[in-house]
Design an enzyme around this catalytic site. Structure first.
Site, PDB file in Angstrom:
ATOM      1  N   ARG A 108     -28.579  25.197 -62.021  1.00 32.17           N
ATOM      2  CA  ARG A 108     -27.113  25.376 -61.692  1.00 32.17           C
ATOM      3  C   ARG A 108     -26.556  24.996 -63.017  1.00 32.17           C
ATOM      4  O   ARG A 108     -26.839  24.194 -63.974  1.00 32.17           O
ATOM      5  CB  ARG A 108     -26.691  24.241 -60.576  1.00 32.17           C
ATOM      6  CG  ARG A 108     -25.162  24.204 -60.379  1.00 32.17           C
ATOM      7  CD  ARG A 108     -25.111  23.366 -59.269  1.00 32.17           C
ATOM      8  NE  ARG A 108     -25.247  24.092 -58.074  1.00 32.17           N
ATOM      9  CZ  ARG A 108     -24.641  23.669 -56.938  1.00 32.17           C
ATOM     10  NH1 ARG A 108     -23.986  22.511 -56.812  1.00 32.17           N
ATOM     11  NH2 ARG A 108     -24.890  24.466 -55.933  1.00 32.17           N
ATOM     12  N   LYS A 154     -27.649  16.062 -76.090  1.00 34.14           N
ATOM     13  CA  LYS A 154     -27.791  15.663 -77.618  1.00 34.14           C
ATOM     14  C   LYS A 154     -27.381  16.927 -78.468  1.00 34.14           C
ATOM     15  O   LYS A 154     -27.564  16.706 -79.606  1.00 34.14           O
ATOM     16  CB  LYS A 154     -29.104  15.060 -77.739  1.00 34.14           C
ATOM     17  CG  LYS A 154     -29.383  13.677 -77.302  1.00 34.14           C
ATOM     18  CD  LYS A 154     -30.636  13.153 -77.577  1.00 34.14           C
ATOM     19  CE  LYS A 154     -31.429  12.182 -76.750  1.00 34.14           C
ATOM     20  NZ  LYS A 154     -32.971  12.104 -76.906  1.00 34.14           N
ATOM     21  N   ARG A 199     -25.940  19.382 -51.889  1.00 38.29           N
ATOM     22  CA  ARG A 199     -26.932  19.786 -50.775  1.00 38.29           C
ATOM     23  C   ARG A 199     -28.052  20.587 -51.469  1.00 38.29           C
ATOM     24  O   ARG A 199     -29.166  20.589 -51.368  1.00 38.29           O
ATOM     25  CB  ARG A 199     -26.574  20.554 -49.730  1.00 38.29           C
ATOM     26  CG  ARG A 199     -25.909  19.846 -48.622  1.00 38.29           C
ATOM     27  CD  ARG A 199     -24.953  20.842 -47.944  1.00 38.29           C
ATOM     28  NE  ARG A 199     -23.633  20.888 -48.948  1.00 38.29           N
ATOM     29  CZ  ARG A 199     -22.679  19.803 -48.755  1.00 38.29           C
ATOM     30  NH1 ARG A 199     -22.987  18.857 -47.878  1.00 38.29           N
ATOM     31  NH2 ARG A 199     -21.754  19.808 -49.796  1.00 38.29           N
ATOM     32  N   THR A 200     -27.551  21.460 -52.322  1.00 37.52           N
ATOM     33  CA  THR A 200     -28.558  22.762 -52.902  1.00 37.52           C
ATOM     34  C   THR A 200     -29.661  21.886 -53.478  1.00 37.52           C
ATOM     35  O   THR A 200     -30.967  22.419 -53.424  1.00 37.52           O
ATOM     36  CB  THR A 200     -27.867  23.641 -53.708  1.00 37.52           C
ATOM     37  OG1 THR A 200     -26.548  23.881 -53.065  1.00 37.52           O
ATOM     38  CG2 THR A 200     -28.679  24.496 -54.244  1.00 37.52           C
ATOM     39  N   HIS A 232     -24.215  32.367 -55.850  1.00 40.09           N
ATOM     40  CA  HIS A 232     -24.944  31.420 -55.185  1.00 40.09           C
ATOM     41  C   HIS A 232     -25.776  32.073 -54.332  1.00 40.09           C
ATOM     42  O   HIS A 232     -25.473  32.099 -53.161  1.00 40.09           O
ATOM     43  CB  HIS A 232     -23.983  30.511 -54.641  1.00 40.09           C
ATOM     44  CG  HIS A 232     -24.649  28.961 -54.234  1.00 40.09           C
ATOM     45  ND1 HIS A 232     -25.808  28.931 -54.422  1.00 40.09           N
ATOM     46  CD2 HIS A 232     -23.870  27.832 -53.760  1.00 40.09           C
ATOM     47  CE1 HIS A 232     -26.333  27.691 -53.935  1.00 40.09           C
ATOM     48  NE2 HIS A 232     -25.130  26.854 -53.832  1.00 40.09           N
TER      49      HIS A 232
END
Ligand code: ASP
Length: 294
Positions: A99, A77, A49-50, A127
């Site tokens: 995130r 990489k 959702r976020t 959060h």
């Protein structure tokens, strides 16, 4: 420059303003206040959702959004996170939403960039936008009245939950009494809050229940006999709720019949989708604040 790495980055007055603006945006819907702005999202950990909520929020305000595909980015990489951040920053975005599975990454990145960093969840740490949308949903439910003295039980895997951490800070600041309800292995060591392992012993006194997902990805070893045993004690079922007038929240994703049962997910007391809807308005309000006041 203002960043949002945890709820403590915002004063109580600033939070009142964010809630009030979200309320206004919810009634007017659109406003092109960010029409010439560019926002980058970079999610090193999955999101249901976020990420979409932030992107919808940005677009509703007229901003352009570039979403980095981390699996294809140079970080995979071997480029360090900080080089990635410095490179993104060189493109002069107006905000970066990040995130990461490790606690503290957004805070560290904020030292390397010239635009606001918004934490969309870091490890088990914080959060903030989720806690703000939860606070907004509670405030709306109680007709935008004072929340002082309301009681909320936070139920489940509290120790590993960034949602719980951010909510505990924010909700106590707004005068709610938080009761932590979980099995011993999911209970944080210290918090100064009331704690119990027995959900049924507090259900008669709470106004709100916030159920949490068991954060299996953050467990180093399996810490309960079975999810069925856990559900027996902590699942929010219609039988357990009875006809009590309790607001039921969950940040998602819900483990059906483990966190909340099918019947309660259909019940009008359960506001999971309302939280998702409110999340967009809260994130619009946060983006406006951080970008326009940067
Ligand atoms: N969606 C929330 C988070 O990202 C809650 C969860 O995943 O359980 O922390």
């Amino acid at each position: 420059m203002k960043h949002l790495t945890n709820t403590r980055d915002l004063s109580t007055e600033e939070i009142h303003a964010i809630l009030a603006r979200a309320r206004e945006l919810k009634s007017t819907h659109h406003d092109n206040t960010l029409s010439n702005k560019l926002i980058i999202t970079i999610f090193f950990e999955n999101s249901t959702r976020t990420r979409s909520s932030f992107e919808v929020a940005a677009k509703r305000l007229g901003a352009s959004v570039v979403s980095l595909d981390v699996s294809k980015s140079s970080t995979s990489k071997g480029e360090t996170l900080f080089d990635t951040a410095a490179n993104l920053d060189a493109m002069e975005p107006d905000a970066i939403i990040v995130r990461h599975k490790d606690s503290g990454v957004p805070k560290i990145l904020s030292n390397y960039v010239n635009c606001p960093i918004l934490n969309a969840g870091d490890g088990a740490h914080a959060h903030p936008s989720q806690a703000l949308l939860d606070l907004f949903t509670i405030w709306e439910h109680f007709q935008f009245d004072s929340l002082h003295g309301k009681k909320i039980a936070i139920v489940g895997d509290i120790k590993n939950s960034r949602v719980a951490n951010s909510n505990i800070e924010l909700l106590t600041r707004f005068g709610l009494e938080v009761i932590l309800v979980s099995p011993p292995h999911f209970m944080p060591q210290s918090s100064g809050l009331r704690k119990t392992h027995d959900l049924d012993s507090v259900i008669n006194e709470v106004d709100i229940i916030m159920s949490l997902r068991t954060q299996t990805e953050r467990h180093t070893n399996q810490s309960y006999a079975s999810l069925k045993d856990y559900a027996h004690d902590y699942c929010i079922t219609d039988k357990r709720m009875g006809d009590r007038d309790i607001l039921l929240l969950h940040p998602g994703p819900v483990n059906r019949n483990i966190d909340i049962d099918d019947a309660m997910l259909e019940d009008p007391r359960c506001k999971v989708l309302k939280q998702v809807k409110n999340g967009v308005y809260i994130r619009m309000s946060i983006l406006e604040k951080l970008i326009l006041q940067a």
